[in-house]
Design a protein around this motif. Sequence first.
Motif, PDB file in Angstrom:
ATOM      1  N   ALA A 294     -45.274   6.077 -29.515  1.00  0.00           N
ATOM      2  CA  ALA A 294     -43.991   6.119 -29.113  1.00  0.00           C
ATOM      3  C   ALA A 294     -43.965   6.354 -27.285  1.00  0.00           C
ATOM      4  CB  ALA A 294     -44.245   8.246 -29.183  1.00  0.00           C
ATOM      5  N   GLU A 295     -44.924   5.678 -26.556  1.00  0.00           N
ATOM      6  CA  GLU A 295     -45.368   5.483 -25.663  1.00  0.00           C
ATOM      7  C   GLU A 295     -43.492   5.317 -24.837  1.00  0.00           C
ATOM      8  OE1 GLU A 295     -48.144   1.788 -24.716  1.00  0.00           O
ATOM      9  OE2 GLU A 295     -48.520   3.990 -23.955  1.00  0.00           O
ATOM     10  N   LEU A 296     -43.299   4.451 -25.705  1.00  0.00           N
ATOM     11  CA  LEU A 296     -42.064   3.890 -24.887  1.00  0.00           C
ATOM     12  C   LEU A 296     -40.032   5.072 -24.969  1.00  0.00           C
ATOM     13  CD1 LEU A 296     -42.700   0.357 -25.547  1.00  0.00           C
ATOM     14  CD2 LEU A 296     -43.207   1.102 -23.381  1.00  0.00           C
ATOM     15  N   TRP A 297     -41.096   5.633 -25.982  1.00  0.00           N
ATOM     16  CA  TRP A 297     -39.526   6.337 -25.450  1.00  0.00           C
ATOM     17  C   TRP A 297     -38.965   7.065 -25.187  1.00  0.00           C
ATOM     18  CZ3 TRP A 297     -37.531   6.657 -30.140  1.00  0.00           C
ATOM     19  CH2 TRP A 297     -36.837   7.879 -30.808  1.00  0.00           C
TER      20      TRP A 297
ATOM     21  N   LEU B 150     -26.903   1.961 -20.348  1.00  0.00           N
ATOM     22  CA  LEU B 150     -25.961   0.901 -21.383  1.00  0.00           C
ATOM     23  C   LEU B 150     -24.557   2.326 -21.661  1.00  0.00           C
ATOM     24  CD1 LEU B 150     -27.536   0.035 -24.463  1.00  0.00           C
ATOM     25  CD2 LEU B 150     -26.812  -1.855 -22.786  1.00  0.00           C
ATOM     26  N   GLY B 151     -24.104   2.933 -20.380  1.00  0.00           N
ATOM     27  CA  GLY B 151     -22.872   3.936 -20.846  1.00  0.00           C
ATOM     28  C   GLY B 151     -23.057   4.961 -21.652  1.00  0.00           C
ATOM     29  N   ARG B 152     -24.474   5.371 -22.231  1.00  0.00           N
ATOM     30  CA  ARG B 152     -24.179   6.075 -23.336  1.00  0.00           C
ATOM     31  C   ARG B 152     -25.475   7.092 -23.037  1.00  0.00           C
ATOM     32  NH1 ARG B 152     -24.915   0.910 -26.740  1.00  0.00           N
ATOM     33  NH2 ARG B 152     -26.501   1.209 -26.733  1.00  0.00           N
ATOM     34  N   PRO B 153     -25.073   8.108 -22.423  1.00  0.00           N
ATOM     35  CA  PRO B 153     -26.310   9.351 -22.055  1.00  0.00           C
ATOM     36  C   PRO B 153     -26.431  10.345 -22.911  1.00  0.00           C
ATOM     37  CG  PRO B 153     -24.032   9.349 -20.669  1.00  0.00           C
ATOM     38  CD  PRO B 153     -23.778   8.281 -21.138  1.00  0.00           C
ATOM     39  N   GLU B 154     -24.905  10.569 -23.968  1.00  0.00           N
ATOM     40  CA  GLU B 154     -25.183  11.268 -24.583  1.00  0.00           C
ATOM     41  C   GLU B 154     -25.937  11.158 -25.725  1.00  0.00           C
ATOM     42  OE1 GLU B 154     -22.298   8.088 -26.018  1.00  0.00           O
ATOM     43  OE2 GLU B 154     -23.040   9.946 -24.591  1.00  0.00           O
ATOM     44  N   ARG B 155     -26.438   9.511 -26.216  1.00  0.00           N
ATOM     45  CA  ARG B 155     -27.615   9.178 -26.662  1.00  0.00           C
ATOM     46  C   ARG B 155     -28.982   9.585 -25.832  1.00  0.00           C
ATOM     47  NH1 ARG B 155     -26.128   3.568 -30.087  1.00  0.00           N
ATOM     48  NH2 ARG B 155     -23.632   3.290 -30.823  1.00  0.00           N
ATOM     49  N   ALA B 156     -28.904   9.483 -24.626  1.00  0.00           N
ATOM     50  CA  ALA B 156     -30.238   9.851 -24.707  1.00  0.00           C
ATOM     51  C   ALA B 156     -30.633  10.928 -24.047  1.00  0.00           C
ATOM     52  CB  ALA B 156     -29.875   8.872 -23.091  1.00  0.00           C
ATOM     53  N   LEU B 157     -29.491  11.825 -24.913  1.00  0.00           N
ATOM     54  CA  LEU B 157     -30.016  13.259 -24.369  1.00  0.00           C
ATOM     55  C   LEU B 157     -30.685  13.968 -26.416  1.00  0.00           C
ATOM     56  CD1 LEU B 157     -29.452  15.771 -22.104  1.00  0.00           C
ATOM     57  CD2 LEU B 157     -27.382  15.726 -23.493  1.00  0.00           C
ATOM     58  N   ALA B 158     -30.312  13.201 -26.695  1.00  0.00           N
ATOM     59  CA  ALA B 158     -30.155  13.391 -28.280  1.00  0.00           C
ATOM     60  C   ALA B 158     -31.665  12.544 -28.373  1.00  0.00           C
ATOM     61  CB  ALA B 158     -29.010  12.486 -29.111  1.00  0.00           C
ATOM     62  N   MET B 159     -31.687  11.557 -27.980  1.00  0.00           N
ATOM     63  CA  MET B 159     -33.945  11.064 -27.533  1.00  0.00           C
ATOM     64  C   MET B 159     -34.374  11.978 -27.233  1.00  0.00           C
ATOM     65  SD  MET B 159     -33.296   7.503 -26.906  1.00  0.00           S
ATOM     66  CE  MET B 159     -35.202   6.783 -27.380  1.00  0.00           C
TER      67      MET B 159
ATOM     68  N   ASP C  86     -47.742  12.150 -24.319  1.00  0.00           N
ATOM     69  CA  ASP C  86     -48.638  12.848 -23.022  1.00  0.00           C
ATOM     70  C   ASP C  86     -47.913  13.655 -22.303  1.00  0.00           C
ATOM     71  OD1 ASP C  86     -48.258  11.137 -21.534  1.00  0.00           O
ATOM     72  OD2 ASP C  86     -50.190  10.394 -21.847  1.00  0.00           O
ATOM     73  N   ARG C  87     -48.429  14.271 -20.966  1.00  0.00           N
ATOM     74  CA  ARG C  87     -47.837  15.099 -20.211  1.00  0.00           C
ATOM     75  C   ARG C  87     -47.616  13.720 -19.613  1.00  0.00           C
ATOM     76  NH1 ARG C  87     -50.583  19.460 -16.177  1.00  0.00           N
ATOM     77  NH2 ARG C  87     -49.115  20.498 -15.293  1.00  0.00           N
ATOM     78  N   ALA C  88     -47.294  13.056 -19.498  1.00  0.00           N
ATOM     79  CA  ALA C  88     -46.965  11.998 -18.148  1.00  0.00           C
ATOM     80  C   ALA C  88     -45.719  12.087 -18.850  1.00  0.00           C
ATOM     81  CB  ALA C  88     -47.049  10.989 -17.498  1.00  0.00           C
ATOM     82  N   GLY C  89     -45.738  11.248 -19.305  1.00  0.00           N
ATOM     83  CA  GLY C  89     -44.648  11.355 -20.499  1.00  0.00           C
ATOM     84  C   GLY C  89     -43.284  11.630 -21.468  1.00  0.00           C
ATOM     85  N   GLN C  90     -44.717  13.407 -21.203  1.00  0.00           N
ATOM     86  CA  GLN C  90     -43.189  14.271 -20.849  1.00  0.00           C
ATOM     87  C   GLN C  90     -42.439  15.058 -19.599  1.00  0.00           C
ATOM     88  OE1 GLN C  90     -44.767  17.767 -22.663  1.00  0.00           O
ATOM     89  NE2 GLN C  90     -45.247  16.602 -25.063  1.00  0.00           N
ATOM     90  N   VAL C  91     -42.761  14.365 -18.971  1.00  0.00           N
ATOM     91  CA  VAL C  91     -41.738  14.789 -17.260  1.00  0.00           C
ATOM     92  C   VAL C  91     -41.035  13.339 -17.677  1.00  0.00           C
ATOM     93  CG1 VAL C  91     -42.177  14.212 -15.174  1.00  0.00           C
ATOM     94  CG2 VAL C  91     -43.869  15.570 -16.607  1.00  0.00           C
ATOM     95  N   GLU C  92     -41.549  12.075 -18.410  1.00  0.00           N
ATOM     96  CA  GLU C  92     -40.499  10.941 -17.997  1.00  0.00           C
ATOM     97  C   GLU C  92     -38.801  11.820 -18.791  1.00  0.00           C
ATOM     98  OE1 GLU C  92     -39.981   7.884 -16.007  1.00  0.00           O
ATOM     99  OE2 GLU C  92     -42.555   9.011 -14.991  1.00  0.00           O
ATOM    100  N   MET C  93     -40.053  12.005 -19.802  1.00  0.00           N
ATOM    101  CA  MET C  93     -38.477  12.470 -19.996  1.00  0.00           C
ATOM    102  C   MET C  93     -37.955  13.226 -20.297  1.00  0.00           C
ATOM    103  SD  MET C  93     -37.105  11.029 -24.155  1.00  0.00           S
ATOM    104  CE  MET C  93     -35.780  11.083 -23.374  1.00  0.00           C
ATOM    105  N   ARG C  94     -38.295  14.311 -19.447  1.00  0.00           N
ATOM    106  CA  ARG C  94     -37.512  15.481 -18.634  1.00  0.00           C
ATOM    107  C   ARG C  94     -36.446  14.615 -17.678  1.00  0.00           C
ATOM    108  NH1 ARG C  94     -37.698  20.993 -19.512  1.00  0.00           N
ATOM    109  NH2 ARG C  94     -40.034  20.838 -20.426  1.00  0.00           N
ATOM    110  N   LEU C  95     -37.033  13.151 -16.952  1.00  0.00           N
ATOM    111  CA  LEU C  95     -35.980  12.991 -15.803  1.00  0.00           C
ATOM    112  C   LEU C  95     -34.664  12.258 -16.467  1.00  0.00           C
ATOM    113  CD1 LEU C  95     -39.086  11.635 -13.456  1.00  0.00           C
ATOM    114  CD2 LEU C  95     -37.815  13.414 -13.318  1.00  0.00           C
ATOM    115  N   VAL C  96     -35.013  12.484 -17.667  1.00  0.00           N
ATOM    116  CA  VAL C  96     -34.469  11.255 -18.060  1.00  0.00           C
ATOM    117  C   VAL C  96     -33.176  11.569 -18.429  1.00  0.00           C
ATOM    118  CG1 VAL C  96     -33.800   9.531 -20.050  1.00  0.00           C
ATOM    119  CG2 VAL C  96     -35.805   9.039 -18.778  1.00  0.00           C
ATOM    120  N   ALA C  97     -33.504  12.995 -19.507  1.00  0.00           N
ATOM    121  CA  ALA C  97     -32.523  13.961 -20.120  1.00  0.00           C
ATOM    122  C   ALA C  97     -31.393  14.826 -18.989  1.00  0.00           C
ATOM    123  CB  ALA C  97     -32.744  14.869 -20.303  1.00  0.00           C
ATOM    124  N   ALA C  98     -32.702  14.708 -17.244  1.00  0.00           N
ATOM    125  CA  ALA C  98     -31.958  15.507 -15.937  1.00  0.00           C
ATOM    126  C   ALA C  98     -30.871  14.320 -16.137  1.00  0.00           C
ATOM    127  CB  ALA C  98     -32.858  15.886 -15.464  1.00  0.00           C
TER     128      ALA C  98
END
Length: 299
Positions: free
Chosen positions: A91-94, A104-113, A123-135
């Motif tokens: 799941a590290e590429l999530w 691709l202009g689909r922020p709602e899909r990114a937020l859903a992910m 891992d912790r680094a991946g969760q921080v990355e996911m938080r950055l993407v969600a923001a």
Amino acid sequence: MTGQEIDKSVRQELQSLPKTLGEDVARNLVMVARLLDSDPEQAYAYAKVAFRLASRVAAVREAMGFAAYSTARYSEALAEFRAARRMTGSAELWPVMADCERGLGRPERALAMAGEPEVQRLDRAGQVEMRLVAAGARRDMGQADAAVVTLQSSELASNAVHPWTARLRYAYADALLAVGRADEAREWFGKALEADQSGTTDASDRLAELDGVEFVDALDLSAEEADEVTETEADRPSPDAEAKPQAEAEPAAEAKPQETQATDTDPEPEPHAESESKENEAAPSAFLDDPFKEPGEQA
């Protein structure tokens, strides 16, 4: 460059290939890693070669994905990341897949992910990355205040410095600035700069911008300034023509003989003529007020 510089885990994947082929793929993957930041297009070209040689290797598909991602080919990158994820089950590429959705202009899909169970496997680094993407997705959707809240976390509050700390603090400062909280933004840009040991952010420039400081390289003349300097040099008189002696401008006065009166007793004097011309002195050099005046300093 031999291909041995590649990560051990990737080298193990390439062992499934014939030796010569594996070495060729390894060399191309090393070049992808080296050029990804400095020359993304060239990195993409090397990734295409590796993909053509070994498209069934997960590491190659992942490298192809990152090369496409770095050149804003988000649709291609997403497809490659999905392929690599299917091959490995990781799941590290999530987070980067979610960011491709943003691209691709689909922020709602990114937020859903960001709310999917895969995030819990990071891992912790991946969760921080996911938080950055969600923001980032929140800001894409015009939800600036929600972006600020999304970035508030225990990782942000921690004083410990990790590889992702500078980027997290920087993103938080930028989000604060977007909602008009400039004083807090300046504080967090400063914290980001403290944690940015490798210079991955431009926090120092953002701080200078907030403080109204503008850096100007005095040696970096613009084209117009360079033309002014050239014109000044062209108008400057040559040393030989700085001044001409006045004697060249005015002809020397002709010598006039001095007349004397003759007497009956005195012998007739021989005519005495002053043949000496009055020696002309050169006039002082007529320089311009300041012939070596330099162009004005830049503001």
